[in-house]
Design an enzyme around this catalytic site. Sequence first.
Site, mmCIF file in Angstrom:
data_model
loop_
_atom_site.group_PDB
_atom_site.id
_atom_site.type_symbol
_atom_site.label_atom_id
_atom_site.label_comp_id
_atom_site.label_asym_id
_atom_site.label_seq_id
_atom_site.Cartn_x
_atom_site.Cartn_y
_atom_site.Cartn_z
ATOM 1 N N ARG A 1 0.822 -1.285 -0.097
ATOM 2 C CA ARG A 1 -0.059 -0.002 -0.194
ATOM 3 C C ARG A 1 1.367 1.369 0.111
ATOM 4 O O ARG A 1 0.589 2.092 -0.285
ATOM 5 C CB ARG A 1 -0.985 -0.014 1.055
ATOM 6 C CG ARG A 1 -2.093 -1.086 0.962
ATOM 7 C CD ARG A 1 -2.906 -1.111 2.310
ATOM 8 N NE ARG A 1 -2.815 -1.595 3.323
ATOM 9 C CZ ARG A 1 -2.112 -3.266 3.873
ATOM 10 N NH1 ARG A 1 -2.963 -3.740 3.002
ATOM 11 N NH2 ARG A 1 -1.545 -3.691 4.908
ATOM 12 N N GLU B 1 4.883 -11.504 15.174
ATOM 13 C CA GLU B 1 4.290 -12.340 16.544
ATOM 14 C C GLU B 1 4.640 -14.212 16.066
ATOM 15 O O GLU B 1 4.048 -14.582 16.421
ATOM 16 C CB GLU B 1 2.670 -11.553 17.068
ATOM 17 C CG GLU B 1 1.656 -11.902 15.059
ATOM 18 C CD GLU B 1 0.813 -11.664 15.661
ATOM 19 O OE1 GLU B 1 -0.874 -12.306 15.558
ATOM 20 O OE2 GLU B 1 0.040 -10.554 16.228
#
Length: 180
Positions: free
Chosen positions: A66, A103
């Site tokens: 993006r 994560e």
Amino acid sequence: MVLTQEEKKIINDSIRDIKDFPKEGIVFKDITTLLNNKEAYQTLMNHLEQRYKSYDLDYVAGIDSRGFIFGAALADRLKVGFVPVRKKGKLPSTTVCEKYELEYGFDEVEIHLDAFPKKNARVLMIDDLIATGGTANAAAKLIKHVDADLVEVCFLLNLTFLEGAKKVEEHAPVYSILDI
């Protein structure tokens, strides 16, 4: 150069929240509704152009994917080059990579070794959102690794509670349009 409250509202109101995406408990900030809102997109791009026109930039670097949308449009407005910072394996020539932790594991971003042909090029890095800062931190390291001058890092959205901008501030000042 900062946005007025009215301009911030136009941009903020154009961003859609998607609950439980990509997984339960996450509220995804969907910018596609900003992109298809001509008033909001023009407000954003006009602001970015005004803010950065005096920075004497040589390049705008956008983070996959993006960041490409805002970075390429801004580079065109500023009449400077655009450089993509891509996920590993997406660039065809000689690259340098930087690994970062997620994560759930690791990922890598890369940049062409010759991305900035001008010595000590002045670069603005841009992306849509900063959360934990892993990707942006790795991208900033890459830009500095290829001997460019990272002037500032810009994000449309800064999820302040995750403190990702602090990681990136080690490399350059951070500017965010909206702090959430």
